[in-house]
Design a protein around this motif. Sequence first.
Motif, short mmCIF file in Angstrom:
data_model
loop_
_atom_site.label_atom_id
_atom_site.label_comp_id
_atom_site.label_asym_id
_atom_site.label_seq_id
_atom_site.Cartn_x
_atom_site.Cartn_y
_atom_site.Cartn_z
N GLY A 44 28.36 47.58 66.88
CA GLY A 44 28.49 48.11 65.52
C GLY A 44 29.74 48.94 65.34
O GLY A 44 30.46 48.78 64.34
N THR A 45 30.02 49.79 66.32
CA THR A 45 31.22 50.63 66.21
C THR A 45 32.48 49.77 66.20
O THR A 45 33.44 50.09 65.50
CB THR A 45 31.32 51.69 67.33
N ALA A 46 32.48 48.67 66.96
CA ALA A 46 33.65 47.79 66.98
C ALA A 46 33.91 47.22 65.58
O ALA A 46 35.07 47.18 65.13
CB ALA A 46 33.46 46.66 67.98
N PHE A 47 32.85 46.82 64.89
CA PHE A 47 33.03 46.28 63.54
C PHE A 47 33.42 47.37 62.55
O PHE A 47 34.26 47.15 61.67
CB PHE A 47 31.77 45.54 63.08
N ILE A 65 31.49 54.15 55.77
CA ILE A 65 31.91 53.66 57.09
C ILE A 65 32.07 54.82 58.05
O ILE A 65 31.60 54.76 59.19
CB ILE A 65 33.22 52.84 56.97
N TYR A 66 32.72 55.89 57.61
CA TYR A 66 32.89 57.07 58.47
C TYR A 66 31.53 57.65 58.87
O TYR A 66 31.32 58.02 60.03
CB TYR A 66 33.70 58.15 57.77
N SER A 67 30.62 57.72 57.93
CA SER A 67 29.29 58.24 58.23
C SER A 67 28.57 57.38 59.26
O SER A 67 27.99 57.89 60.22
CB SER A 67 28.47 58.33 56.93
N GLY A 70 30.08 57.85 62.64
CA GLY A 70 29.61 59.11 63.22
C GLY A 70 28.21 58.97 63.78
O GLY A 70 27.93 59.42 64.90
N ASN A 71 27.33 58.31 63.05
CA ASN A 71 25.96 58.11 63.52
C ASN A 71 25.92 57.23 64.77
O ASN A 71 25.21 57.53 65.73
CB ASN A 71 25.10 57.48 62.41
N ALA A 72 26.69 56.13 64.74
CA ALA A 72 26.69 55.21 65.88
C ALA A 72 27.21 55.89 67.14
O ALA A 72 26.63 55.75 68.22
CB ALA A 72 27.53 53.97 65.55
N TYR A 73 28.29 56.65 67.01
CA TYR A 73 28.82 57.35 68.18
C TYR A 73 27.85 58.42 68.66
O TYR A 73 27.76 58.68 69.86
CB TYR A 73 30.21 57.94 67.89
N PHE A 74 27.11 59.02 67.75
CA PHE A 74 26.09 59.99 68.15
C PHE A 74 25.05 59.30 69.04
O PHE A 74 24.68 59.81 70.10
CB PHE A 74 25.43 60.62 66.92
N TYR A 75 24.58 58.14 68.61
CA TYR A 75 23.58 57.41 69.40
C TYR A 75 24.14 56.95 70.74
O TYR A 75 23.40 56.82 71.72
CB TYR A 75 23.04 56.21 68.61
N LYS A 77 26.05 58.77 72.41
CA LYS A 77 26.27 60.06 73.08
C LYS A 77 27.76 60.38 73.27
O LYS A 77 28.16 61.08 74.18
CB LYS A 77 25.52 60.12 74.41
N GLU A 78 28.56 59.83 72.35
CA GLU A 78 29.98 60.15 72.32
C GLU A 78 30.17 61.17 71.20
O GLU A 78 30.63 60.85 70.11
CB GLU A 78 30.81 58.88 72.09
N TYR A 79 29.77 62.39 71.50
CA TYR A 79 29.66 63.43 70.48
C TYR A 79 30.99 63.84 69.87
O TYR A 79 31.04 64.17 68.68
CB TYR A 79 28.91 64.64 71.04
N GLY A 80 32.06 63.80 70.64
CA GLY A 80 33.37 64.14 70.10
C GLY A 80 33.79 63.17 69.01
O GLY A 80 34.26 63.58 67.93
N LYS A 81 33.61 61.88 69.27
CA LYS A 81 33.95 60.88 68.27
C LYS A 81 33.00 60.96 67.07
O LYS A 81 33.41 60.77 65.93
CB LYS A 81 33.91 59.47 68.86
N ALA A 82 31.73 61.23 67.35
CA ALA A 82 30.76 61.38 66.26
C ALA A 82 31.20 62.49 65.32
O ALA A 82 31.23 62.32 64.10
CB ALA A 82 29.36 61.66 66.82
N LEU A 83 31.56 63.62 65.88
CA LEU A 83 32.00 64.76 65.09
C LEU A 83 33.28 64.43 64.31
O LEU A 83 33.40 64.78 63.12
CB LEU A 83 32.23 65.97 65.98
N GLU A 84 34.20 63.73 64.95
CA GLU A 84 35.46 63.34 64.30
C GLU A 84 35.18 62.52 63.03
O GLU A 84 35.74 62.80 61.97
CB GLU A 84 36.31 62.52 65.28
#
Length: 94
Positions: A44-47, A65-67, A70-75, A77-84
Amino acid sequence: MAQSANGVDQDLASKRLHTRMEASCLELALEGERLCKAGDFKGGTAFFEAAVQVGTEDLKTLSAIYSQLGNAYFYLKEYGKALEYHRHDLTLAR
């Protein structure tokens, strides 16, 4: 007159390209959303990332898309990217 016709042709081509880019961005984002709903957050993040690269002038679409990124990266566990990406979304919302 030829210049005028050429200018019109260029405007039409530009509008078609813009419309196609918008459709491509949305199509990519929808596939990203489908993959995330199926539990494939990495796919999903790739798309979603591809949708951002294609670009859109629709700020609501970009915000979504940004939201989602952020959610996908949170799941993932890439919290830095999620926050970005959640910060990007917040900036657009403001």
